[in-house]
Design a protein around this motif. Structure first.
Motif, PDB file in Angstrom:
ATOM      1  N   ALA A 146      10.378  15.364  34.692  1.00  0.00           N
ATOM      2  CA  ALA A 146       9.270  15.329  34.080  1.00  0.00           C
ATOM      3  C   ALA A 146       8.809  16.338  33.285  1.00  0.00           C
ATOM      4  O   ALA A 146       8.305  17.723  32.679  1.00  0.00           O
ATOM      5  CB  ALA A 146       8.123  14.895  34.725  1.00  0.00           C
ATOM      6  N   SER A 172       7.947  11.443  29.688  1.00  0.00           N
ATOM      7  CA  SER A 172       7.566  11.913  28.798  1.00  0.00           C
ATOM      8  C   SER A 172       6.688  11.099  28.092  1.00  0.00           C
ATOM      9  O   SER A 172       7.285  10.010  28.241  1.00  0.00           O
ATOM     10  CB  SER A 172       8.468  12.527  28.105  1.00  0.00           C
ATOM     11  N   ALA A 186       5.664  10.272  36.093  1.00  0.00           N
ATOM     12  CA  ALA A 186       7.966  10.781  37.108  1.00  0.00           C
ATOM     13  C   ALA A 186       7.456   9.917  38.591  1.00  0.00           C
ATOM     14  O   ALA A 186       8.892   9.899  39.074  1.00  0.00           O
ATOM     15  CB  ALA A 186       7.472  12.751  36.636  1.00  0.00           C
ATOM     16  N   CYS A 200       9.672  18.708  37.875  1.00  0.00           N
ATOM     17  CA  CYS A 200       8.741  18.564  36.913  1.00  0.00           C
ATOM     18  C   CYS A 200       8.937  20.174  36.377  1.00  0.00           C
ATOM     19  O   CYS A 200       8.186  21.165  36.917  1.00  0.00           O
ATOM     20  CB  CYS A 200       7.254  18.762  37.426  1.00  0.00           C
TER      21      CYS A 200
END
Length: 314
Positions: A146, A172, A186, A200
């Motif tokens: 992410a 994204s 995500a 992330c």
């Protein structure tokens, strides 16, 4: 080649890199330590003072050096050690003990997990994420990335590059979009696709601590609300070449987030690898990964036995 042999070969290969990567640190720490050991014939107050000084100079920091010397005094008495060569052995044991990690430190690699990676810009955060994604993908894990550092266009592009290299999916949005929204998307993707690991990337703006705190709090809230059953991990990436500065950064981030582990990058380019000991001892946060090179396989799980053996080149 059977898998165990393959693993063993890899481990030996990485130990070789570790020995090579820690050359500058080894010279820095052992240079000073061995000088003290060879210039004293008896173990007295002056000897301990000089040894403490050598450890401080080698980036272990004042508090850690004092802790080590106190423990050494006890053990020298206990074991009735009379010569300085015996102290070198004890010092090795002491460092291994200080750096020793718990057994269950990598449980996030065994269960469905969300890993938040934090750290200031320029420490190798995005590269770390790419290398970890690659490693776990190779181990047969389903990994999703992410791009929640939405303030730097370069961060999103860089992560996209890594996701292509590792062959993993990237979630994204546009530059400057809401990091929370990226994490929300995500998490939904990770659940829907039954990903083992969602990693992330987050923004690294320590100078604007209040905003960063708010942002991370919001991200945690989303993860806890949307994916309560996932194991959560917060890895702080630090650049070991910055020495004591890395320790200060770690202290500041510790105020903001509940850090579960440290990733130390660029150990191969520095004489300040002693900072690994200081961080773990002073902050009581385990070093979980270390990087000793540019290559995709040069980021490995931290092992205190290997680290200290490579330092003393055993």
């Amino acid at each position: 080649m059977p898998q165990e042999q393959e693993e063993g070969k890899k481990k030996r290969g990485f130990f070789g890199k570790l020995v090579k990567g820690l050359t500058k640190t080894r010279n820095n720490i052992l240079g000073g330590v061995d000088q003290v050991l060879s210039s004293f014939t008896k173990i007295d107050e002056d000897f301990y003072e000089e040894l403490e000084e050598a450890l401080i100079v080698a980036d272990l920091g004042v508090n850690t050096a004092m802790t080590i010397i106190e423990d050494l005094r006890e053990k020298v008495k206990e074991n009735k050690i009379k010569d300085t060569a015996g102290v070198r052995e004890l010092l090795m044991e002491e460092l291994k003990e200080l750096m020793k990690n718990e057994e269950n430190l990598y449980e996030f690699t065994e269960k469905k997990s969300v890993v938040l990676v934090i750290g200031v810009n320029g420490v190798g955060k995005t590269t770390t994420i790419g290398k970890l994604a690659n490693q776990y993908k190779q181990k047969g894990k389903k990994v999703i990335l992410a791009a929640a550092d939405t303030f730097r266009a370069a961060a999103i592009d860089q992560l996209a590059e890594w996701s292509n290299r590792a062959g993993v999916e990237l979630i994204s949005q546009q530059e400057n979009s809401d990091p929370g929204a990226v994490v929300f998307d995500a998490v939904q993707a990770a659940k829907a696709r039954e990903a083992d690991l969602l990693i992330c990337d987050t923004a690294g703006r320590l100078h604007n601590k209040k905003n960063l705190m708010e942002e991370l709090r919001k991200i945690f809230k989303i993860i806890n609300r949307e994916y309560p059953e996932a194991h959560k991990e917060v890895l702080l990436v630090l650049d070991s070449t910055t020495g004591q500065n890395a320790l200060q950064q770690a202290k500041q981030f510790k105020d903001i987030a509940d850090i579960t582990g440290i990733v130390l990058t660029k150990l191969d380019g520095t004489a300040k690898g002693g900072i690994a000991v200081a961080i773990q001892t002073e902050l009581n946060i385990p070093v979980k990964y270390i990087g000793v090179g540019e290559g995709i396989d040069d980021m490995q799980q931290f092992n205190s036995e290997d680290f200290v053996s490579a330092l003393f080149e055993e």
